[in-house]
Design an enzyme around this catalytic site. Structure first.
Site, PDB file in Angstrom:
ATOM      1  N   LYS A   1      -7.088   5.053  -7.364  1.00  0.00           N
ATOM      2  CA  LYS A   1      -7.479   6.186  -8.207  1.00  0.00           C
ATOM      3  C   LYS A   1      -8.796   6.791  -7.709  1.00  0.00           C
ATOM      4  CE  LYS A   1      -5.238   4.721 -12.504  1.00  0.00           C
ATOM      5  NZ  LYS A   1      -5.464   4.078 -13.797  1.00  0.00           N
TER       6      LYS A   1
ATOM      7  N   PRO B   1       2.532   4.906   1.165  1.00  0.00           N
ATOM      8  CA  PRO B   1       3.221   5.242   2.414  1.00  0.00           C
ATOM      9  C   PRO B   1       2.257   5.748   3.472  1.00  0.00           C
ATOM     10  CG  PRO B   1       4.302   6.271   0.543  1.00  0.00           C
ATOM     11  CD  PRO B   1       3.029   5.683   0.026  1.00  0.00           C
ATOM     12  N   GLY B   2       2.596   5.456   4.708  1.00  0.00           N
ATOM     13  CA  GLY B   2       1.828   6.007   5.824  1.00  0.00           C
ATOM     14  C   GLY B   2       0.468   5.382   6.021  1.00  0.00           C
ATOM     15  N   THR B   3       0.249   4.204   5.463  1.00  0.00           N
ATOM     16  CA  THR B   3      -1.054   3.580   5.650  1.00  0.00           C
ATOM     17  C   THR B   3      -1.024   2.551   6.772  1.00  0.00           C
ATOM     18  OG1 THR B   3      -0.466   2.195   3.788  1.00  0.00           O
ATOM     19  CG2 THR B   3      -2.019   3.951   3.373  1.00  0.00           C
TER      20      THR B   3
ATOM     21  N   SER C   1      -3.387   4.170 -19.346  1.00  0.00           N
ATOM     22  CA  SER C   1      -4.686   4.483 -18.745  1.00  0.00           C
ATOM     23  C   SER C   1      -5.119   5.920 -18.964  1.00  0.00           C
ATOM     24  CB  SER C   1      -4.671   4.151 -17.253  1.00  0.00           C
ATOM     25  OG  SER C   1      -3.924   5.110 -16.569  1.00  0.00           O
TER      26      SER C   1
ATOM     27  N   GLY D   1       0.821  -1.203   0.000  1.00  0.00           N
ATOM     28  CA  GLY D   1       0.000   0.000   0.000  1.00  0.00           C
ATOM     29  C   GLY D   1       0.856   1.253   0.000  1.00  0.00           C
TER      30      GLY D   1
HETATM   31  N1  LIG Z   1      -5.390   2.630  10.622  1.00  0.00           N
HETATM   32  C1  LIG Z   1      -4.566   3.298  11.409  1.00  0.00           C
HETATM   33  N2  LIG Z   1      -4.902   3.510  12.684  1.00  0.00           N
HETATM   34  C2  LIG Z   1      -4.070   4.179  13.496  1.00  0.00           C
HETATM   35  N3  LIG Z   1      -2.885   4.689  13.127  1.00  0.00           N
HETATM   36  C3  LIG Z   1      -2.491   4.495  11.877  1.00  0.00           C
HETATM   37  C4  LIG Z   1      -3.315   3.791  10.961  1.00  0.00           C
HETATM   38  N4  LIG Z   1      -2.677   3.757   9.779  1.00  0.00           N
HETATM   39  C5  LIG Z   1      -1.496   4.398   9.957  1.00  0.00           C
HETATM   40  N5  LIG Z   1      -1.382   4.838  11.204  1.00  0.00           N
HETATM   41  C6  LIG Z   1      -0.244   5.561  11.763  1.00  0.00           C
HETATM   42  O1  LIG Z   1       0.465   6.199  10.710  1.00  0.00           O
HETATM   43  C7  LIG Z   1       1.845   6.217  10.940  1.00  0.00           C
HETATM   44  C8  LIG Z   1       2.558   5.717   9.728  1.00  0.00           C
HETATM   45  O2  LIG Z   1       2.350   4.334   9.538  1.00  0.00           O
HETATM   46  P1  LIG Z   1       3.459   3.321   9.086  1.00  0.00           P
HETATM   47  O3  LIG Z   1       4.815   3.798   9.482  1.00  0.00           O
HETATM   48  O4  LIG Z   1       3.085   1.976   9.540  1.00  0.00           O
HETATM   49  O5  LIG Z   1       3.327   3.448   7.532  1.00  0.00           O
HETATM   50  P2  LIG Z   1       3.787   2.451   6.405  1.00  0.00           P
HETATM   51  O6  LIG Z   1       2.578   1.924   5.763  1.00  0.00           O
HETATM   52  O7  LIG Z   1       4.753   1.494   6.945  1.00  0.00           O
HETATM   53  O8  LIG Z   1       4.467   3.455   5.395  1.00  0.00           O
HETATM   54  P3  LIG Z   1       5.746   3.246   4.460  1.00  0.00           P
HETATM   55  O9  LIG Z   1       5.261   2.532   3.239  1.00  0.00           O
HETATM   56  O10 LIG Z   1       6.148   4.644   4.141  1.00  0.00           O
HETATM   57  O11 LIG Z   1       6.727   2.487   5.241  1.00  0.00           O
HETATM   58  C9  LIG Z   1       2.075   5.349  12.144  1.00  0.00           C
HETATM   59  O12 LIG Z   1       2.350   6.156  13.214  1.00  0.00           O
HETATM   60  C10 LIG Z   1       0.761   4.617  12.332  1.00  0.00           C
HETATM   61  O13 LIG Z   1       0.515   4.379  13.702  1.00  0.00           O
END
Ligand SMILES: Nc1ncnc2c1ncn2[C@@H]1O[C@H](COP(=O)(O)OP(=O)(O)OP(=O)(O)O)[C@@H](O)[C@H]1O
Ligand SMILES: [Mg+2]
Length: 821
Positions: free
Chosen positions: A731, A367-369, A688, A365
């Site tokens: 998208k 970043p930051g998900t 696309s 997924g």
């Molecule tokens: N569904 C969620 N509920 C609570 N906090 C979330 C949720 N999704 C993300 N976060 C918070 O967002 C921040 C970033 O998440 P994380 O570092 O796991 O991202 P990632 O998917 O590993 O990103 P990357 O691909 O950049 O490594 C974390 O502090 C996490 O706790």
């Protein structure tokens, strides 16, 4: 009886003309020297008789050995001998007599007189004339120097001989003394005895002494060299032995044995698997033979440290309480239903079948998900240890699998290192960013991962450094990636992919309220009453300050606001603060993300497409413009080949169907067309954007604007069919975040709708199309005074009715004026 001139004994001893002969071999007795001697057999009789008389004997060297059995033939005896007096006599055993003899004077043998049991000789004493001249003095001085050096070189001669020799004045006596002392063959010494002439005797002796010294010096040289060689090796050994002795004295036992004992104990205690145990014991065997300061010792002991520190049998007990695990997962993360469900399933299977092989989950997924943090949470829910390795930029196979032990500074790979740190053989092991693995001449790390991640083989994973298999089958591997494209297919095949899509605005609001804000309050030392964020303010932050699929930037912006308030509270200018949407800009600055996409669709020739990127979905603005020229086509904005081809296909379709579309068929004759896709610096590619390209071109050439808040995606064929594309979910979410209300998607992608959150489905109008004409009907505002395009369906007609044509015409005129300018 002859006059004797030198010997002082002449006064004491009256040497007779006939004297009993004591034949000698191997020993020489010189006048005025003393010598101990043992005699046996017939010689004892001789001695006994001599003792009863004047104690005098004639000592003559034999030329050949004859076991002291007399008589000797005349030619077997040397011509010169020494007359000696027996100073002492002692019987030690039967027929063995110890004598102490003192040489008196040399004599020459005149005649041998046979007799029983010993021979006698008629002798003539040598008249030794004292010579005092320069040559003699020089010879003497030279001899003394040489003798001195000989004494120095011969460790067995007492140094007192030096002064003793110096005190002698008579040249002949000096020669005899030195000859008797130096270590020369008796034959040589006999020559000195034979030489009656003093000067000649000195010369003869000088030759002898010189030779002797050469031998000694050479011997000494050899000795030194050999000693040096031995020294080098032995020095260390001696020092070491000494050290050992000192240690023992101090009550410290030998370090080496202490350490080997410790390792031996560890190996036993650890209860290593058979193969590992054998390898460890082999290494220990080598270690015990090495010295602790040697380089190999460190290599061996490091290896033993590793092999004994690994969690071969240590494992944490799984928390198999499913309800509790679910609670923990929900506590840490909002939403994420799919991954959570999969984890609960995994737990359930483990509960029913404890030896089941772990899956290899892969969270994919933007970043930051929450991919990485979800891994943490899973470990917490299962009650397992957590270990994460970042694979981004790992290019060397050895990083995964380790270096062979023969390399200096070799270490195990990251998998084994991680297990050692985790201290259990069943941790949750996160392989973060598996899509960013590199590969080059140092080998392909993904091929090493293949073995790690294959549940069928990873129970015998062999690290190059350890060189014995380690069972990875209990480890719960979780990989994360932003995109699947760059994961090698063989690796991807072993992964169970779970997609984490970006969050919608509503989800972000929930996540912020439940997790991000409380966390940032804590980080910044604020209490919930000191800092509040209204819902409107939060929504402003999400739309105006972040443009992302995940929540990382959102958390950063919330942190910014918290810091701002914290600073004011610390200063004392505030007690507490409720941040509203009106004062968000005071803490975060001006709005950063243009929220109003409508503002960009001002003229015909601009259409909005949707793009998929590893960081989530995104808007793709396509701008087309025409100018005077001749059939020129310019494409800018770093378009890839596939995208360029879509433009060409769109153009061809347009020319083919010009009439039907209400376009002048000769439009290309006297015009150049330019298509630009901002942001110009970002490379773009993929098929696309086909429908969007064609829509933008048609919009330009028909002078009809594209409807507001409408976006599209889809591939086109030359015949105008619309083909399905990927990344629909991302998208759609991106479009929704950007405020798009209508979406045109390929009919084939209808099935992807089920992944889209219900609230998004409710708020966005979806049109599924399979033909380009449908797209144009849906997307373009109707031309002023023109009939709707043929293939329009009921829906399109409805939409058209809604839009006042007059307004469209006015705007078109306005844009024309702009173009002229
Ligand atoms: N569904 C969620 N509920 C609570 N906090 C979330 C949720 N999704 C993300 N976060 C918070 O967002 C921040 C970033 O998440 P994380 O570092 O796991 O991202 P990632 O998917 O590993 O990103 P990357 O691909 O950049 O490594 C974390 O502090 C996490 O706790
Ligand atoms: Mg991450």
């Amino acid at each position: 009886m002859t006059e004797q001139n030198v010997s002082e004994h002449k006064n004491t001893f009256n040497i007779p003309e006939v004297i009993p002969i004591l034949p000698l071999h191997h020993v020489m007795v010189f006048p005025k020297t003393m010598i101990p001697l043992e005699v046996t057999g017939s010689a004892s009789v001789l001695v006994d008789e001599a003792m009863t008389k004047d104690r005098l004997v004639g000592l003559i060297m034999t030329k050949k050995e004859q076991d002291n059995v007399q008589p000797y033939a005349r030619e077997d005896l040397h011509a010169m001998g020494t007359c000696a007096v027996i100073l002492k006599m002692a019987k030690t055993a039967e027929n063995r007599t110890q004598l102490l003899l003192q040489g008196l004077s040399r004599f020459s043998v005149e005649e041998i007189i046979e007799g029983k049991p010993y021979q006698q000789a008629r002798i003539r004493l040598v008249d030794e004339k004292e010579v005092k001249d320069l040559e003699t003095e020089a010879l003497m001085a030279n001899l003394l120097t040489l003798f001195d050096r000989i004494l120095k070189l011969s460790p067995f001669l007492p140094p007192e001989f030096g002064p003793m020799a110096k005190s002698i004045n008579e040249a002949g006596t000096l020669a005899d003394l030195i000859a008797s002392i130096i270590n020369a063959p008796v034959e040589e010494k006999q020559k000195v005895l034979d030489t009656a002439d003093v000067k000649l005797r000195l010369k003869e002796l000088t030759r002898m002494v010189n030779h002797q010294m050469e031998v000694l010096e050479l011997g000494n040289k050899i000795q030194t060299k050999v000693k040096d060689d031995i020294d080098k090796n032995q020095r260390e050994y001696y020092l070491r032995q000494q050290m050992k002795a000192i240690r023992q004295e101090l009550g410290e036992s030998d370090e080496n044995t202490v350490e080997t004992d410790e390792y031996r104990k560890k190996i036993e205690e650890k209860n290593l698997p058979e193969e590992a145990k054998k390898e460890a014991q082999r290494e220990l065997e080598r270690l015990s033979r090495m010295h602790p300061s040697s380089a190999e010792y460190t290599v061996s002991s490091t290896y033993l440290d590793w092999i004994t520190a690994l969690p071969w049998h240590e494992a944490t007990a799984d928390n198999l309480d499913i309800a509790a695990a679910r609670k923990i997962l929900d506590e840490d993360h909002y939403g994420l239903a799919k991954p959570k469900k999969r984890i609960i399933e995994y737990l359930a299977v483990r509960k029913l079948k404890p030896d089941s092989k772990g899956p290899i989950l892969c969270f994919v997924g933007p970043p930051g998900t929450g991919k990485t943090s979800l891994g943490h949470s899973i470990a917490r829910a299962l009650g397992r240890k957590f270990w994460r390795i970042a694979l981004g930029g790992v290019r060397d196979e050895a990083e995964i699998r380790g270096h062979r032990r023969t390399y200096i500074g070799a270490l195990p790979g990251r998998i084994i290192q991680g297990l050692r740190r985790a201290e259990s053989n069943n941790p949750v092991f996160m392989l973060d960013e598996i899509d960013k693995l590199g590969s080059d001449f140092r080998g392909d790390p993904s091929s090493a991962l293949l073995e790690v991640l294959d549940p069928q083989q990873n129970n015998t994973f062999t690290d190059h450094y350890l060189d014995v298999p380690f069972d990875l089958s209990k480890v719960l591997f979780i990989a994360t990636a932003n995109m699947l494209d760059t994961i090698p297919p063989a690796l991807l095949d072993r992964l169970e992919v779970i997609e984490l899509t970006g969050y919608t605005q509503e989800e972000k609001m929930k996540i912020a309220e439940k997790y991000l804000i409380p966390r940032q309050l804590k980080e910044n030392g604020l209490t919930a009453s000191q800092f509040k964020l209204t819902g409107k303010a939060l929504s402003t932050i999400i739309t105006g300050y972040t443009r992302e699929a995940g929540v990382r930037n959102l958390e950063r912006e919330i942190a910014n606001a918290c810091r701002g308030v914290a600073a004011q509270i610390a200063e004392g200018s505030l007690k507490s603060k409720t941040v509203t949407d009106k004062d968000v800009h005071r803490y975060l600055g001006a709005v950063r993300v243009p929220t109003d996409i409508d503002a960009r669709i001002t003229k015909p020739g601009i259409a909005i497409g949707l793009a998929w990127t590893p960081v989530g979905g995104d808007m793709l603005f396509i701008e087309a413009t025409a100018m005077k020229g001749k059939k020129g086509l310019t494409l800018t904005g770093q378009l890839g080949d596939v995208m360029k081809e879509s433009v060409a296909a769109a153009l061809s379709f347009l020319r083919t169907n010009a009439e039907e579309l209400g376009v002048n068929p000769d439009f290309f004759e006297d015009r150049d067309i330019h298509i630009h896709v901002p942001a110009g610096a970002t490379p773009k590619d993929g098929p696309s954007a086909g429908v969007t390209m064609l829509t933008a071109l048609t919009s330009l050439l028909t002078n009809r604007k594209v409807r507001k808040q409408l976006a599209m995606t889809g591939e086109i064929t030359l015949r105008g069919a619309v083909l399905p594309v990927g990344g629909i979910k991302e998208k759609v979410l991106a479009a929704y975040r950007a405020g798009i209300k209508t979406l045109i998607l390929p009919a084939w992608n209808r099935k992807d709708l089920e992944d889209i959150p219900a609230n998004v489905q409710k708020k966005v109008k979806f049109h599924f199309v399979s033909d380009m004409m449908e797209v144009l009907t849906l997307a373009l505002e109707p031309a002023a005074g023109r009939k709707p395009v043929k293939k329009a369906n009921a829906k399109t007609a409805q939409m058209k009715k809604a839009k006042p044509t007059a307004a469209a015409g006015k705007k078109a005129a306005h844009s024309k004026a702009g173009a002229k300018k």
